[in-house]
Design an enzyme around this catalytic site. Sequence first.
Site, PDB file in Angstrom:
ATOM      1  N   CYS A 243       0.833  -1.206   0.000  1.00  0.00           N
ATOM      2  CA  CYS A 243       0.000   0.000   0.000  1.00  0.00           C
ATOM      3  C   CYS A 243       0.862   1.249   0.000  1.00  0.00           C
ATOM      4  O   CYS A 243       2.060   1.212   0.263  1.00  0.00           O
ATOM      5  CB  CYS A 243      -0.890   0.037   1.254  1.00  0.00           C
ATOM      6  SG  CYS A 243      -1.928  -1.403   1.506  1.00  0.00           S
TER       7      CYS A 243
ATOM      8  N   ASP B 120      25.972  34.488  -8.240  1.00  0.00           N
ATOM      9  CA  ASP B 120      24.963  34.952  -9.185  1.00  0.00           C
ATOM     10  C   ASP B 120      24.434  36.325  -8.769  1.00  0.00           C
ATOM     11  O   ASP B 120      24.097  36.561  -7.606  1.00  0.00           O
ATOM     12  CB  ASP B 120      23.823  33.928  -9.211  1.00  0.00           C
ATOM     13  CG  ASP B 120      22.754  34.284 -10.216  1.00  0.00           C
ATOM     14  OD1 ASP B 120      22.897  33.889 -11.378  1.00  0.00           O
ATOM     15  OD2 ASP B 120      21.778  34.955  -9.826  1.00  0.00           O
TER      16      ASP B 120
END
Length: 508
Positions: free
Chosen positions: A32, A451
């Site tokens: 399950c 950056d």
Amino acid sequence: MDFWQRYRAIDTRDARFDGQFYTAVKSTGIYCRPSCPARTPKPENVEFFETSAAAHESGYRACKRCLPEAVPGTPAWNVRSDVAARAMRLINDGLVNDGGVPALAGRLGYSTRQLGRILSQELGAGPLALARAARAQTARQLLVSTGMSLADVAFAAGFNSVRQFNETISAVFDKTPGQLRATASARWDPVHGPAGTLTLRLPYREPFDPGIFSFLAVRAIPGVEIADATSYERALVLPHGVAHFRVSATGRGYLELLILSVDLKDLHRLITRVRRLFDLDSDPQAIDTALAADPRLAAPVADVPGLRLPGALDPQEMLVRAMVGQQITVAAARTALAGLSACGAPFEASAPEPATAMPLPHAEQRITRLFPAPSSLAEHLPELLRGPARRTAALQSAAAAMASGELDFGFGDTPETLGAALLPQPGIGPWTVGYLSMRVLGAPDVFLAGDAAVRNGIRALGGDAGDPAFTAVSPWRSYATMHLWRLAALPRAATTSANPERKAPHHG
């Protein structure tokens, strides 16, 4: 997670872990998902598996009540960079379906025997069993979501014969394909699209921030892509042909994938790549909890829960986009890429049947071209790309290397092997490798400290106080990077940025 952590997850029926592991019950012979509504089994009757394939191999069948295959996949294949995770990424991208286990082993640099031993030890199943489980999952999705014939479903899912398809579906789900379709039709309303198309629902874990559509929209290349705040459309070259598709945020808990054309042999690969593009297998609650523990990120995470990490549909295309966009704005990069796209092959969409077709959004726009192949870029770059000669030469060199096969990289790489392949190329540095690690590999722990937009995002948070590398939120720093990019792109009135005129550079 250890046994008891997993057991607590199934005892509380925690849906966050659906798809991340599977619960097998010895007394019933079924497996399950963690959120299955059935009564929690006794601990002594439970064993856990990393993959559904491992549960199959151990003799368990899928639960008919919770359908454990109908869930998002595990984010572990991106978090991990070991051989097992790399193999799973390539299996999900259809490599075993196309070339068999030898192709997978060769791509990873192992013998077939070594690879089988590694995967069996790590994941509880060998490559063929893992590929079979992927096929079964695709087949289930097609059976319950479409009206395709059973034979078409079989071959679209990657099976070599209808007999193999029937045997696998019966073994995994304890139902024939027809019975599985009938059971699902009684549970869910079917998804309808224009005649001659396929419409699928791609599930994800809540929450989901639709801002990823806007991220793609501002970078969309006219004629190659059509995008807005809730949809994304394009044509994509795949191994067996060109696929034309559209993704929309139309419901809660899933995205809708409208496939206007595709070779059925590429269908599983297309679904996998769209899931990667929209980061649909991530665990946003775990990520947001970790990010919010940093006081600087608590407010952005609360404002935008479920922020996703945009992926890539084609690794070579993403390298070109990243190299074009270095050190220039998003708008400038989009203009440059639009110019380059002139050497892309023309694309003529196959229209749905007019008598029954539903009107498609963006009717005034059209996909007219494919993103250029590396061979075409290598030939035409100098005449189409304006700007520094050094950048043009570097791009032409990379395109020629990709076209010849000298530069070979893809979804099965790690950040380290990606760097080893890319850094020797002129014009490619650590930023590009880090960016492609985020976009192509889905690497969750990349932080692009140098950056410009990341620095602007940190300023928007109030300055450079604290750890500038955000190491405390590891292994989710790629998502921290996305939050900082989002903050850097906001108008000055919405942030504390000291320099509103400074524009963020392009990011793919």
